[in-house]
Design an enzyme around this catalytic site. Sequence first.
Site, PDB file in Angstrom:
ATOM      1  N   GLU A  42       0.821  -1.212   0.000  1.00 19.68           N
ATOM      2  CA  GLU A  42       0.000   0.000   0.000  1.00 19.68           C
ATOM      3  C   GLU A  42       0.855   1.263   0.000  1.00 19.68           C
ATOM      4  O   GLU A  42       1.895   1.334   0.662  1.00 19.68           O
ATOM      5  CB  GLU A  42      -0.911  -0.005   1.242  1.00 19.68           C
ATOM      6  CG  GLU A  42      -1.739  -1.285   1.343  1.00 19.68           C
ATOM      7  CD  GLU A  42      -2.938  -1.148   2.246  1.00 19.68           C
ATOM      8  OE1 GLU A  42      -3.685  -0.173   2.091  1.00 19.68           O
ATOM      9  OE2 GLU A  42      -3.123  -2.022   3.101  1.00 19.68           O
ATOM     10  N   CYS A  81      -6.777   4.123  -2.075  1.00 24.43           N
ATOM     11  CA  CYS A  81      -6.942   2.667  -2.139  1.00 24.43           C
ATOM     12  C   CYS A  81      -8.271   2.177  -2.714  1.00 24.43           C
ATOM     13  O   CYS A  81      -8.279   1.402  -3.674  1.00 24.43           O
ATOM     14  CB  CYS A  81      -6.705   2.044  -0.771  1.00 24.43           C
ATOM     15  SG  CYS A  81      -7.608   2.816   0.571  1.00 24.43           S
ATOM     16  N   ASP A 274      -0.873  -0.352  -4.494  1.00 17.17           N
ATOM     17  CA  ASP A 274      -2.219   0.022  -4.949  1.00 17.17           C
ATOM     18  C   ASP A 274      -2.323   1.459  -5.461  1.00 17.17           C
ATOM     19  O   ASP A 274      -3.268   1.803  -6.163  1.00 17.17           O
ATOM     20  CB  ASP A 274      -3.264  -0.246  -3.859  1.00 17.17           C
ATOM     21  CG  ASP A 274      -3.032   0.525  -2.565  1.00 17.17           C
ATOM     22  OD1 ASP A 274      -1.989   1.208  -2.443  1.00 17.17           O
ATOM     23  OD2 ASP A 274      -3.883   0.443  -1.662  1.00 17.17           O
ATOM     24  N   HIS A 275      -1.369   2.318  -5.122  1.00 14.80           N
ATOM     25  CA  HIS A 275      -1.293   3.682  -5.664  1.00 14.80           C
ATOM     26  C   HIS A 275       0.015   4.279  -5.181  1.00 14.80           C
ATOM     27  O   HIS A 275       0.833   3.606  -4.551  1.00 14.80           O
ATOM     28  CB  HIS A 275      -2.497   4.542  -5.242  1.00 14.80           C
ATOM     29  CG  HIS A 275      -2.715   4.607  -3.763  1.00 14.80           C
ATOM     30  ND1 HIS A 275      -1.973   5.405  -2.936  1.00 14.80           N
ATOM     31  CD2 HIS A 275      -3.582   3.943  -2.961  1.00 14.80           C
ATOM     32  CE1 HIS A 275      -2.367   5.242  -1.684  1.00 14.80           C
ATOM     33  NE2 HIS A 275      -3.342   4.353  -1.672  1.00 14.80           N
TER      34      HIS A 275
END
Length: 563
Positions: A42, A81, A274-275
Amino acid sequence: MSVKILPAIIGLTGIVSTSAHAEIPQQKSNDTHYNILWLSCEDINPGLGCYGATGVKTPNLDRLAAEGIRYTHVYSTVGVCAPSRSSIITGMYPVSIGTQNMRTGPHWAYRPAEKETYETYWGVRDVRGRNVPQYAAVLPEDVRCFPEYLRAAGYFCTNNAKTDYQFNAPITAWDECNHQAHWRNRPDGKPFFSVFNFEVTHESRIWLKKDDPMLADTAAVRIPAYYPDIPVVRKDVSRNYSNIMELDQQIGAFLDSLKKDGLLDKTIIVFWSDHGGPLLRQKRDVGNAGLHVPLIIRFPDKRMAGTVDDRLVSLMDLGPTTLSLVGIKPPAYMQGKPFLGEYAVEKPHEYIFGSADRFDEAVDMRRSVIDGRFVYIRNFYPELPLIFRNKYREQIDMTRDLIEMSRLGELHGDAAYIWKPTKPAEELYDLSTDPDEVHNLAGNPEYEAKLKELRKALSHWQLEVADKGFIPERDLVEMMWPGGIQPVTQPVSFHPDNKSQLVLSSETPGASIAYQSGDSIGTKHWSLYHKPVKMTPGKQIRAVAIRIGYRQSGETTFMVPEK
């Protein structure tokens, strides 16, 4: 604040489907029986040693990259997210399926149907100031969670454990979806697709782990130009890198367990975030800092080991690519493009498109186009500041301090750039000379051609995907949940045929079906219905139906008569 609505693109319906199950084409790939392992983390940009980051050591991920393919131009569709993960699980742009707002409800993990509840008030308002209740996004009826296609093809699919899809994960998506989900639980002889999510690099760990031992070299980490290089900033930026080093240790231990299980040479490994990064002007941003992520893929036979791939890739492509790697043709509705495997596209993305809408209590609407070098951003509410107030992220020390320094006028030069009280309508950055996106070229005549090119690309894309950011969120919820009431999936009907088989169906278009039979009834495992079920005399079959965003149907049962 004015509201912009584009009437031509407010439809919510997708491609019509009347199928009762996921239809799977013949598998062709030589990699059909390889296992697939996703290691997701994450909130990190490519801040790894193998990407050239300083002050951080990541030997395990560096080794994975040396034995695999390292992708340099990979981007999430949203810089936060839940919308991003909705895109990954469906292979669709969030703005095309109505999952662009952060977030829609308590969807962090799978909830059994009886525990799926929603609050009517939780302090969230749309651009018109109207209350937005919690909800589950209702997707176009053809759209599935892509693991259903793998399950139908014989893969044992597990997710450990975060979902955060903007809807409750349907019971049909995974064989297991909890903190105990693991490839080790698969039946003998079954290939697996397993996802493990590592949370140590999440934004919250900047403050939760601030007193932990510092692993990164604080003097060597790079401070982006949009921050002042002061102790509190260097401390929190270094904490981010320290958490990445801890992530690397966890990944190393995980790869050791895969090897111990004798699966390292039988499993395709995919590592991604996720980013982008967790800090200000990173997480929740729509530019390079918010969307740019690492991606490493290792094949069991180490094909293309050490390769660096600079094609434009979206995280939305991961699902279609996973299907392609095992010989499944991705469904035509998917907007993601497979970049490896039997069905890899010849032409990669020409542009990456990003979006930013509501983030918790703060509303906005921004869109971006990235071509690998230039970043174009369109601000639909330029009257709003770039740095909006957000209670969650203000638990980070540097965030609170920078807000106060900005208020007092103590930030100068590039460090003051992101604190302007309003935004320009358009932004354009050249990453080759301005990697931190602090010198806006939108008004520079030398870049007028590039500005027009990316502006045009954005307009065409928004029309193509029917960008639902133009719909105020309260109206979007009403379109999905008429009267504020969650639709309910119609129950399963049973239809015996003349071949001693049972056909299952639901009257709800787009519903998937899960069932139990014989000794599995009453267990936690539900099989995915994808072809007629063999009838065994004297045995019971129990089934439920679920369309994404709808409430799951009640259980229905069928008793196969004794001969």
